[in-house]
Design an enzyme around this catalytic site. Structure first.
Site, short mmCIF file in Angstrom:
data_model
loop_
_atom_site.label_atom_id
_atom_site.label_comp_id
_atom_site.label_asym_id
_atom_site.label_seq_id
_atom_site.Cartn_x
_atom_site.Cartn_y
_atom_site.Cartn_z
N ASP A 1 73.75 40.67 11.76
CA ASP A 1 73.34 39.47 12.50
C ASP A 1 73.68 39.66 13.99
OD1 ASP A 1 72.61 36.37 12.17
OD2 ASP A 1 74.20 36.58 13.67
N LYS B 1 68.13 36.61 17.53
CA LYS B 1 67.88 35.21 17.92
C LYS B 1 67.39 35.14 19.34
CE LYS B 1 72.11 34.35 15.31
NZ LYS B 1 73.03 35.41 15.73
N ASN C 1 86.75 42.15 4.17
CA ASN C 1 85.76 41.07 4.14
C ASN C 1 84.60 41.38 3.19
OD1 ASN C 1 87.38 39.85 6.04
ND2 ASN C 1 86.04 40.29 7.78
N HIS D 1 67.89 30.17 18.72
CA HIS D 1 69.35 30.18 18.69
C HIS D 1 69.96 28.77 18.78
CE1 HIS D 1 72.83 33.15 19.80
NE2 HIS D 1 73.28 32.17 19.06
N LYS E 1 82.70 38.63 11.39
CA LYS E 1 82.76 39.66 12.44
C LYS E 1 84.16 40.26 12.49
CE LYS E 1 84.33 40.38 16.82
NZ LYS E 1 85.61 40.04 17.47
N SER E 2 84.22 41.58 12.67
CA SER E 2 85.49 42.24 12.98
C SER E 2 85.17 43.61 13.55
CB SER E 2 86.34 42.40 11.71
OG SER E 2 87.52 43.11 12.03
N VAL E 3 86.07 44.14 14.37
CA VAL E 3 85.90 45.53 14.83
C VAL E 3 86.95 46.42 14.17
CG1 VAL E 3 84.79 45.05 17.03
CG2 VAL E 3 87.28 45.04 16.90
N TYR F 1 73.82 38.36 22.71
CA TYR F 1 75.06 39.11 22.46
C TYR F 1 75.11 40.42 23.25
CZ TYR F 1 75.43 36.08 18.27
OH TYR F 1 75.48 35.02 17.39
N ARG G 1 89.72 45.34 8.17
CA ARG G 1 89.19 43.97 7.96
C ARG G 1 87.72 43.99 7.56
NH1 ARG G 1 91.82 40.79 13.13
NH2 ARG G 1 93.86 40.40 12.19
#
Ligand code: NAD
Length: 279
Positions: free
Chosen positions: A46, A76, A243, A109, A233-235, A51, A239
């Site tokens: 997504d 979006k 998730n 959006h 979301k994570s970098v 972004y 995680r």
């Protein structure tokens, strides 16, 4: 590898119920984060024009070796591009940036009631054209309230496939979810863990302890059992994997109800009825 459930949309397309969100992931980190997600098994990304990382999402998908058809990608429309000609150009620019010839899902959006004379219907009609051309396989909206959806229903032809809205245990969005369910519009829950807000909640903590799972996994599982589509979301690799690991356990009905009862209508993001989309 864990099988992620697919949700059927109102136009016959299907979407993986769990995806990976890339809001606030820096351009420089996006290829690595999306690559890690795809290697973990995520098949749904997504992103958004706003972004600033669409190009890197496309690059990660291309480098993954996966078929384009096996990854569901959403983008979006930018808040600055609601005028019909701008919307069409912005969509073309998204495809070019990502190196794709279609998007799986394209969304408005924000409704932006105080800009463009509040005319999101003309913008929606451009998305209808993109859908008919097959360049957006599904189209939908984000941050729409029931009154915005009612207006689309009355003044346009295609029902949005999804409404992507802020949902987490402190903001359960019962009214919007009920309206969408009645009209066959799937719910995508953004900020599913409230950007971390609920991870310290004692109710979540005690359910997590009992289940032998982390608070994030319990909250994500709660969304899955309510039937919503999510893309945390994570970098951080650990995680991203944590998730994804939410399909080997189940919450009881009373756990789900207890988490839903935490609602206090607390937003982490803007209110769609007043948000003007920034500068
Ligand atoms: P989120 O609820 O996914 O939370 C992300 C935050 O939680 C990050 O800071 C991350 O470090 C932390 N986190 C992630 N996994 C964790 C874990 N297992 N344990 C502890 N902390 C963890 O919030 P989000 O990024 O705002 O939302 C997810 C996605 O939703 C976005 O990436 C974007 O794709 C979408 N989104 C859409 C809109 C919209 O207006 N349509 C707005 C915001 C977000």
């Amino acid at each position: 590898m864990t099988a992620v459930p697919q949700i059927s949309l109102n136009n016959g397309q299907s979407i993986p119920q769990l995806g990976f969100g890339v809001f606030q992931i820096e351009k420089a980190d996006t290829v690595t984060a999306v690559t890690t997600a795809l290697q973990t098994g995520y098949r749904h990304i997504d992103t958004a024009q706003g972004y600033g990382n669409e190009e890197e999402v496309g690059e990660a998908v291309a480098k993954s070796g996966l078929d384009r058809a096996d990854v569901f990608v959403t983008s979006k429309l930018d808040n600055s591009a609601h005028l019909p000609d701008d919307a069409r150009l912005a969509f073309d620019a998204s495809l070019a940036a990502m190196g794709f010839d279609y998007l799986d899902l394209f969304l408005i959006h924000w409704p932006l009631p105080d800009r463009y004379d509040g005319d999101f219907v003309s913008t929606w009609k451009v998305l209808e054209e993109l859908y008919r051309e097959g360049r957006a396989r599904s189209i939908g909206v984000s941050n729409f309230q029931p009154h915005h959806l009612r207006r689309l229903h009355e003044e346009s032809e295609i029902t949005p496939a999804v409404n992507q809205i802020e949902v987490h245990p402190y903001l359960t969005q019962d009214e919007v979810r009920a309206f969408c369910s009645e009209h066959g519009i799937a719910i995508e829950a953004w900020s599913p863990i409230g950007q971390g807000l609920e991870l310290e909640d004692p109710v979540i903590g005690s359910i997590a302890q009992r289940a032998g799972k982390t608070p994030a996994q319990v909250i994500l599982r709660w969304h899955i059992q309510r039937g919503d589509i999510i893309f945390p979301k994570s970098v951080t690799t650990a995680r991203i994997k944590e998730n994804f690991d939410i399909f080997g356990f189940e919450l009881s009905d009373s756990d789900v109800a207890e988490i839903s009862a935490l609602n206090k209508n607390q937003r982490t993001g803007p209110d769609p009825d007043t948000f003007t989309g920034g500068v």
